[in-house]
Design a protein around this motif. Sequence first.
Motif, mmCIF file in Angstrom:
data_model
loop_
_atom_site.group_PDB
_atom_site.id
_atom_site.type_symbol
_atom_site.label_atom_id
_atom_site.label_comp_id
_atom_site.label_asym_id
_atom_site.label_seq_id
_atom_site.Cartn_x
_atom_site.Cartn_y
_atom_site.Cartn_z
ATOM 1 N N THR A 39 0.834 -1.202 0.000
ATOM 2 C CA THR A 39 0.000 0.000 0.000
ATOM 3 C C THR A 39 0.864 1.246 0.000
ATOM 4 O O THR A 39 0.614 2.189 -0.769
ATOM 5 C CB THR A 39 -0.959 -0.007 1.211
ATOM 6 N N LEU A 98 0.836 3.987 -2.895
ATOM 7 C CA LEU A 98 0.539 5.389 -2.593
ATOM 8 C C LEU A 98 1.664 6.299 -3.085
ATOM 9 O O LEU A 98 1.413 7.324 -3.725
ATOM 10 C CB LEU A 98 0.344 5.592 -1.086
ATOM 11 N N SER A 128 -8.352 6.332 -4.262
ATOM 12 C CA SER A 128 -7.714 5.322 -3.417
ATOM 13 C C SER A 128 -8.678 4.722 -2.397
ATOM 14 O O SER A 128 -8.476 3.591 -1.948
ATOM 15 C CB SER A 128 -6.486 5.902 -2.712
#
Length: 142
Positions: free
Chosen positions: A11, A15, A108
Amino acid sequence: MEPIGYWLNRTDQALTASMDALLADFGLTRLAWQVLNVVENDPRATDTTVLTTLAAGADAEQLASAVASVLAGGWVTRPRPGHLALTDDGRARLAEAALRVDAFRELSARGITREEYVTAVTVLERMTRNLTEPRAGSAARP
């Protein structure tokens, strides 16, 4: 199912890569964006403020590089040694970049309810505290 550490790393990588691509048009990275937010949120921001606030996500060398980048880009200035302040141009460009970041955040979080998001953050916070705060009846970690 992969363990939580795997998904935390994946993650964070996703990101960072996505935000770096999103902010490239502004000459920013995710880390530089975070530096700008620290400076925006603290009118008395210093290099130490940036280092302390963002230490969990980057080392001192990376943070110094990000500060140098936003200084060179005209986003921030040094009103006095060791201090940082947004320039008027930096403030205007930050507001423009924030529109893209808001859209990125929506993307997201697509398919994630507010309750799920709060639960995920709460669980991660609790796990972090479990591993970093001294426990009652246990010896302090060296």
